[in-house]
Write a protein that holds these residues in place. Structure first.
Motif, PDB file in Angstrom:
ATOM      1  N   SER A   2      49.013 -21.278  72.121  1.00 35.76           N
ATOM      2  CA  SER A   2      48.609 -19.997  72.688  1.00 35.76           C
ATOM      3  C   SER A   2      49.025 -19.883  74.153  1.00 35.76           C
ATOM      4  O   SER A   2      49.395 -18.810  74.626  1.00 35.76           O
ATOM      5  CB  SER A   2      47.094 -19.844  72.548  1.00 35.76           C
ATOM      6  N   ASN A   3      49.004 -20.999  74.871  1.00 33.17           N
ATOM      7  CA  ASN A   3      49.433 -21.008  76.272  1.00 33.17           C
ATOM      8  C   ASN A   3      50.832 -20.422  76.430  1.00 33.17           C
ATOM      9  O   ASN A   3      51.159 -19.830  77.447  1.00 33.17           O
ATOM     10  CB  ASN A   3      49.458 -22.438  76.818  1.00 33.17           C
ATOM     11  N   PHE A   4      51.665 -20.615  75.409  1.00 31.87           N
ATOM     12  CA  PHE A   4      53.053 -20.167  75.520  1.00 31.87           C
ATOM     13  C   PHE A   4      53.357 -18.960  74.639  1.00 31.87           C
ATOM     14  O   PHE A   4      54.520 -18.606  74.441  1.00 31.87           O
ATOM     15  CB  PHE A   4      53.996 -21.335  75.217  1.00 31.87           C
ATOM     16  N   GLY A   5      52.296 -18.345  74.121  1.00 27.43           N
ATOM     17  CA  GLY A   5      52.496 -17.084  73.422  1.00 27.43           C
ATOM     18  C   GLY A   5      52.812 -17.203  71.942  1.00 27.43           C
ATOM     19  O   GLY A   5      53.210 -16.223  71.322  1.00 27.43           O
ATOM     20  N   VAL A   7      51.237 -17.472  68.477  1.00 22.55           N
ATOM     21  CA  VAL A   7      49.870 -17.262  68.002  1.00 22.55           C
ATOM     22  C   VAL A   7      49.731 -17.334  66.488  1.00 22.55           C
ATOM     23  O   VAL A   7      48.665 -17.096  65.954  1.00 22.55           O
ATOM     24  CB  VAL A   7      49.321 -15.904  68.520  1.00 22.55           C
TER      25      VAL A   7
ATOM     26  N   PRO B 111      54.539 -22.241  83.745  1.00 21.14           N
ATOM     27  CA  PRO B 111      54.401 -20.819  83.405  1.00 21.14           C
ATOM     28  C   PRO B 111      53.795 -20.635  82.016  1.00 21.14           C
ATOM     29  O   PRO B 111      54.412 -20.944  81.013  1.00 21.14           O
ATOM     30  CB  PRO B 111      55.847 -20.297  83.449  1.00 21.14           C
ATOM     31  N   THR B 112      52.570 -20.161  81.974  1.00 19.67           N
ATOM     32  CA  THR B 112      51.890 -19.885  80.708  1.00 19.67           C
ATOM     33  C   THR B 112      51.442 -18.433  80.691  1.00 19.67           C
ATOM     34  O   THR B 112      51.548 -17.735  81.691  1.00 19.67           O
ATOM     35  CB  THR B 112      50.655 -20.785  80.522  1.00 19.67           C
ATOM     36  N   ARG B 113      50.922 -18.009  79.557  1.00 18.66           N
ATOM     37  CA  ARG B 113      50.477 -16.615  79.440  1.00 18.66           C
ATOM     38  C   ARG B 113      49.353 -16.317  80.419  1.00 18.66           C
ATOM     39  O   ARG B 113      48.503 -17.153  80.674  1.00 18.66           O
ATOM     40  CB  ARG B 113      49.971 -16.364  78.020  1.00 18.66           C
ATOM     41  N   HIS B 116      45.596 -17.107  79.803  1.00 14.29           N
ATOM     42  CA  HIS B 116      45.004 -18.438  79.869  1.00 14.29           C
ATOM     43  C   HIS B 116      44.865 -18.917  81.310  1.00 14.29           C
ATOM     44  O   HIS B 116      45.845 -19.001  82.033  1.00 14.29           O
ATOM     45  CB  HIS B 116      45.855 -19.433  79.091  1.00 14.29           C
TER      46      HIS B 116
END
Lengths: 214, 214
Positions: A2-5, A7, B111-113, B116
């Motif tokens: 989820s941190n990197f999109g 899902v 770089p994360t969303r 978060h």
């Protein structure tokens, strides 16, 4: 993930207790709550046009091509633009079985030291997701640093020169210190404009005190 | 860390129970067994010429420049060729404190969303190590400068703090100047090892004179 999109988590025959716990945990991500469960790997990857397995490599005779992470991710990204890609991870303990791997077009490996047979599962997933997203965004703009001008540096050097004179540094410890040498010394520090102002303030106060004492 | 060949773990005031458990675990890496324990961040980074903090960013007003991971790693790699670099990670729960961050020249963020606020600690470390080793080919040589170590910078900040105290700067002009602020201010300057020595000599002489006058 989820941190990197990413899902869309799909799980194949998860260990029920652990998976229920993870889903109901306080702060569980929406991603976990909407994760889809499948009975077989075949079902889980059914709508993907590319299925890539992950492996620590080396331990068994591999039947498919093995690519490094950066090379593999390049191919995955191309495919992701127009269809679904499945990235398969095995369990923490045993990794993917030969049967699991048979669903994959090719395999991918995170380059790690030879000494290590495997990686922590969560860390391996995180690194793969990071690499997939690595060049997709314009990097965040960083703060622009206003460098001090030559005249600001000059003022610092001059005030410092006064301090050295008053403190006896020039005569006793370093009679060879010239204004030029001091300027070079000050310039090498790369002051920002705002920092230069603070340093100037500090040095001026010190000089004021030195004058009181003399 | 060990997966990517980084074997010098330093821990500052680790939670004793967890750390002892980790060390004695079956299969614990040599890295954990030889991890060095320190009482303070200053001690842990004393021999480093570059100290970089990691942060999720955004949550507080940051005092230092914030770089993206790829950009930051480029700078770290250059420095790693000729001296030690410390990469600081905070605890899982609270991250690095402002006092911890004051030991850092700049900060780095994966770089994360936006959604978060933070990342799992082990995963964040893994991604940083992966990126550091990602293109482990040797980049073109740049000019070699012997940078001052963190402990040399620390000494300059301490001597400067004395000067500010004696000159009345702290009470009159800038009552808000804290040791942390002064450390950041000093660390932002690019001291070479030899320049640091000269500056230390100058400041000590000034302090000697200030003591005479008081």
């Amino acid at each position: 993930m989820s941190n990197f999109g990413f899902v869309q988590l799909r799980v194949v025959n998860p260990y029920e207790v652990a998976f229920r716990e993870a889903r109901s945990a306080v702060g569980a991500e929406a991603m976990l709550a909407t994760a889809a469960e499948f009975k077989t790997v075949a079902d889980a990857v059914a709508d993907c046009t590319l299925v890539v397995g992950t492996t620590a490599g080396g331990r068994r005779h591999l039947q498919q091509p093995l690519l490094g992470l950066t090379e593999g991710v390049r191919l995955i990204r191309q495919r992701l633009r127009f269809s679904r890609v499945g990235l398969l991870f095995g369990s923490e303990r045993a990794g993917l079985s030969n049967a699991d791997l048979s669903h994959c077009q090719w395999l991918m490996r995170i380059p790690t030291r030879e000494e290590h047979g495997s990686m922590n599962l969560g860390q391996a997933v995180a690194i793969c997701m990071y690499e997939l997203e690595r060049e997709s965004k314009v990097p965040a703009a960083t703060e622009r640093i206003d460098q001090a001008t030559a005249s600001e540096i000059e003022r610092i050097a001059a005030v410092l020169m006064d301090a050295l004179r008053m403190s006896g540094y020039l005569s006793s410890r370093s009679p060879s210190m010239s204004p030029e040498k001091l300027r070079r010394l000050t310039r090498r520090l790369h002051f920002s404009a705002s920092d230069a102002e603070v340093w100037l303030g500090m040095l001026r106060q010190i000089n004021w005190k030195l004058r009181q004492g003399s």
